[in-house]
Enzyme design. Structure first.
Site, PDB file in Angstrom:
ATOM      1  N   ASP A 214      33.445  78.713 -36.912  1.00 47.50           N
ATOM      2  CA  ASP A 214      34.734  78.747 -37.600  1.00 47.50           C
ATOM      3  C   ASP A 214      34.624  78.019 -38.949  1.00 47.50           C
ATOM      4  O   ASP A 214      34.042  76.926 -39.022  1.00 47.50           O
ATOM      5  CB  ASP A 214      35.766  78.035 -36.710  1.00 47.50           C
ATOM      6  CG  ASP A 214      37.181  78.190 -37.213  1.00 47.50           C
ATOM      7  OD1 ASP A 214      37.654  79.331 -37.302  1.00 47.50           O
ATOM      8  OD2 ASP A 214      37.813  77.157 -37.524  1.00 47.50           O
ATOM      9  N   GLU A 277      31.836  82.563 -39.911  1.00 44.27           N
ATOM     10  CA  GLU A 277      33.112  82.980 -40.498  1.00 44.27           C
ATOM     11  C   GLU A 277      33.154  82.313 -41.869  1.00 44.27           C
ATOM     12  O   GLU A 277      33.486  81.135 -41.996  1.00 44.27           O
ATOM     13  CB  GLU A 277      34.314  82.506 -39.669  1.00 44.27           C
ATOM     14  CG  GLU A 277      35.603  83.091 -40.225  1.00 44.27           C
ATOM     15  CD  GLU A 277      36.776  82.128 -40.329  1.00 44.27           C
ATOM     16  OE1 GLU A 277      37.904  82.586 -40.527  1.00 44.27           O
ATOM     17  OE2 GLU A 277      36.589  80.899 -40.245  1.00 44.27           O
TER      18      GLU A 277
HETATM   19  C1  GLC Z   1      39.650  80.370 -38.828  1.00 46.84           C
HETATM   20  C2  GLC Z   1      40.294  81.004 -37.626  1.00 46.84           C
HETATM   21  C3  GLC Z   1      41.776  80.836 -37.747  1.00 46.84           C
HETATM   22  C4  GLC Z   1      42.098  79.373 -37.786  1.00 46.84           C
HETATM   23  C5  GLC Z   1      41.325  78.680 -38.893  1.00 46.84           C
HETATM   24  C6  GLC Z   1      41.367  77.191 -38.755  1.00 46.84           C
HETATM   25  O1  GLC Z   1      39.968  81.008 -40.009  1.00 46.84           O
HETATM   26  O2  GLC Z   1      39.889  82.327 -37.517  1.00 46.84           O
HETATM   27  O3  GLC Z   1      42.463  81.468 -36.708  1.00 46.84           O
HETATM   28  O4  GLC Z   1      43.468  79.181 -38.002  1.00 46.84           O
HETATM   29  O5  GLC Z   1      39.964  79.023 -38.888  1.00 46.84           O
HETATM   30  O6  GLC Z   1      40.564  76.767 -37.700  1.00 46.84           O
END
Ligand code: GLC
Length: 534
Positions: A214, A277
């Site tokens: 994340d 991500e």
């Molecule tokens: C990422 C996740 C999202 C979350 C954010 C903070 O973007 O996909 O859902 O709110 O991180 O952890």
């Protein structure tokens, strides 16, 4: 003679082949947003047992792996992305035994399991943040500006809206790039590094096959935490390097994790993967996250953000493939996830277009991510009443950006009325009254359904060697259309609203909408994608 083709009936499905150490290079990975997938205990919230019960569904769908969104102990200020204990399962979702059972059962079904890891921030209820001394060492605290320290230390904004700083009772400020309940960790601290290595080993020992990292672009902040200088920072994310996003320093962390993952995998005879991500400003900057000594894959948000337009799609596909070539990583493709408007709605609302977009994505070389419910053609739920909303961005941005609940509505499985087999009781977000036509039950066995389209496409992807990780070459196509060759398949896409005539590309294999074949030509409908055997 005109021959019409809708969804041809596929041959019986092949058992999943053993895909070896490079399984991830062309894997189709299904995102399970746990709280909205399947509820086993009647509290209206999906859970791990519920997910386990649906493994046969995922197996029959034909995906290779499952990515589970956070199910760790959490006050749920941000749907579980605020973790209070990374080694525990939140009682909402079950217990550690349920996690172990789910992982084991997935493996028995030859499905890999990827779990989320959230390293940029913890919950404010994490024991480290609760202890003032530890907190000061392991999170980002700064004195405020102004005569009495009453102003935030810099001008950074939270992704969810408002300042990225909150003042404590003690008068100083802590950084939270997301909600105030999600304080950012300080990755200059070696205890933070050691802790996350321990967390990864914990889940690896439980059997997981990888991690979706994340906010993989966020852990390192520019020295001195410089001001950005203007507002509307949310619009800059993913368009340029920011003092808090896509700093070069994050790559050292990813290199250290790759060593850990490879070391663990080698010792246990399996490939363990890391998926970033990362919101990077270009395909080239994104490729840095998947250099051979960093993570294995990165989500391709440039693709997700591209509209339904042939020239733009071709450009983003080329840019994605070109950027990955020098680093040797597979490209990835994604249309929907738990943070964005579902692609059926985002691309204009038409199911035809959503189906065509799916077939296009599944014909591209590399790995594809399917978000739960897209295989049912679910639209975004756009009329949720304010009082049921839970997304923190909805509240912080005064309702302006409260989009993320609408893609998180629990799945419809069966029956004619809510909760459509999601569980025995209600659902944590209300389901629309007209979803009875979209349930798994209603679509199973209907050759025209979106679910059967996905099943057939995934089945063909497995059978046609090279369709996953092989070559791709563009073929001539009229304006507004795309045509490209993959091993054994030619794929045509018509992004126009009207039908188009083409020289017959081959024998129709699968189409998102009926094509007509007449002698040496074919007519492809508007908003369609067809796979042709060549
Ligand atoms: C990422 C996740 C999202 C979350 C954010 C903070 O973007 O996909 O859902 O709110 O991180 O952890």
């Amino acid at each position: 003679m005109t021959q019409e083709l809708t969804s041809p009936s596929p041959a019986p499905r092949a058992p999943a082949p053993h895909r070896g150490p490079r399984w991830w290079r062309d894997a189709v990975i299904y995102q399970v947003y746990v709280r909205s997938f399947a509820d086993s205990d009647g509290d209206g919230i999906g859970d791990l047992r519920g997910a386990r019960g649906k493994l046969p569904y995922l197996k029959a769908l034909g995906v290779d792996a499952v990515w589970l969104t956070p199910f760790y102990a959490s006050p749920q200020a941000d749907g579980g992305y605020d973790v209070a204990d990374y080694r525990a399962v939140d009682p909402l979702f079950g217990g550690l035994d349920d996690a172990r059972d789910l992982i084991d059962a997935a493996h028995e079904a030859n499905l890999r399991v990827i779990v989320d890891i959230v390293p940029n921030h913890t919950s404010d209820r994490h024991p480290w943040f609760q202890d003032p001394e530890l907190a000061r060492q392991r999170y980002v605290f700064r004195p405020g500006k102004g005569e009495h320290g009453e102003l935030p230390p810099n001008d950074w904004e939270s992704v969810f809206g408002g300042p990225a700083w909150t003042r404590t009772d003690r008068g100083d400020w802590y950084l939270h790039l997301f909600a105030p309940e999600q304080p950012d960790l300080d990755w200059n601290n070696s205890d933070v590094h050691a802790e996350f290595e321990g967390i990864m080993r914990f889940w690896l020992d439980l059997g997981v096959d990888g991690f979706r990292v994340d906010v993989a672009h966020g852990m390192v902040k520019a020295p001195g935490l410089p001001d950005i200088g203007h507002g509307e920072q949310a619009k800059l994310i993913g368009t340029q390097v920011l003092p808090f996003f896509d700093q070069d320093g994050v790559h050292a962390i990813h290199r250290s994790w790759r060593r850990l993952l490879d070391g663990y995998g080698d010792a246990h005879g399996k490939a363990v993967v890391g998926v970033a991500e990362a919101w990077a400003p270009s395909a080239e900057r994104l490729a840095l996250y998947v250099r051979p000594d960093e993570l294995h894959q990165a989500f391709n948000f440039h693709y997700l953000n591209t509209g339904w337009d042939a020239a733009s799609l071709r450009a983003v596909i080329d840019a994605s493939l070109e950027a990955m070539r020098p680093v040797g990583a597979p490209a990835t493709w994604v249309l929907s996830n738990h943070d964005v408007v579902r692609h059926r709605t985002r691309l204009g609302g038409s199911l035809d277009r959503a189906r065509a977009a799916a077939l296009l994505m599944l014909a591209l070389p590399g790995s594809a991510y399917v978000y739960q419910g897209e295989e049912l053609g679910l639209p975004e739920v756009t009329d949720l009443p304010d009082e049921v909303r839970q997304d923190p961005s909805f509240f912080r941005a005064n309702g302006q950006d409260g989009f993320r609940d609408g893609c998180r509505v629990p799945l419809p499985w069966s029956g004619t009325a809510p909760p459509y087999g999601f569980g025995d009781a209600g659902t944590w977000l209300p389901q629309p009254a007209d979803w009875h036509r979209l349930t798994v039950e209603a679509q199973t066995g209907d050759p025209h359904s979106t679910l059967e389209l996905y099943r057939t496409a995934l089945d063909l992807r497995r059978r046609l060697p090279g369709l996953g990780d092989g070559e791709m070459s563009w073929q001539p196509a009229p304006e507004g259309l795309l045509a490209f060759r993959r091993p054994g398949v030619l794929c045509t896409v018509n992004t126009l609203a009207r039908a188009a005539e083409l020289p017959l590309p081959g024998r129709p294999l699968l189409s998102s909408a009926p094509v007509a074949v007449d002698g040496a030509s074919a007519v492809v409908p508007g908003d369609s994608c067809t796979w042709w055997a060549i």
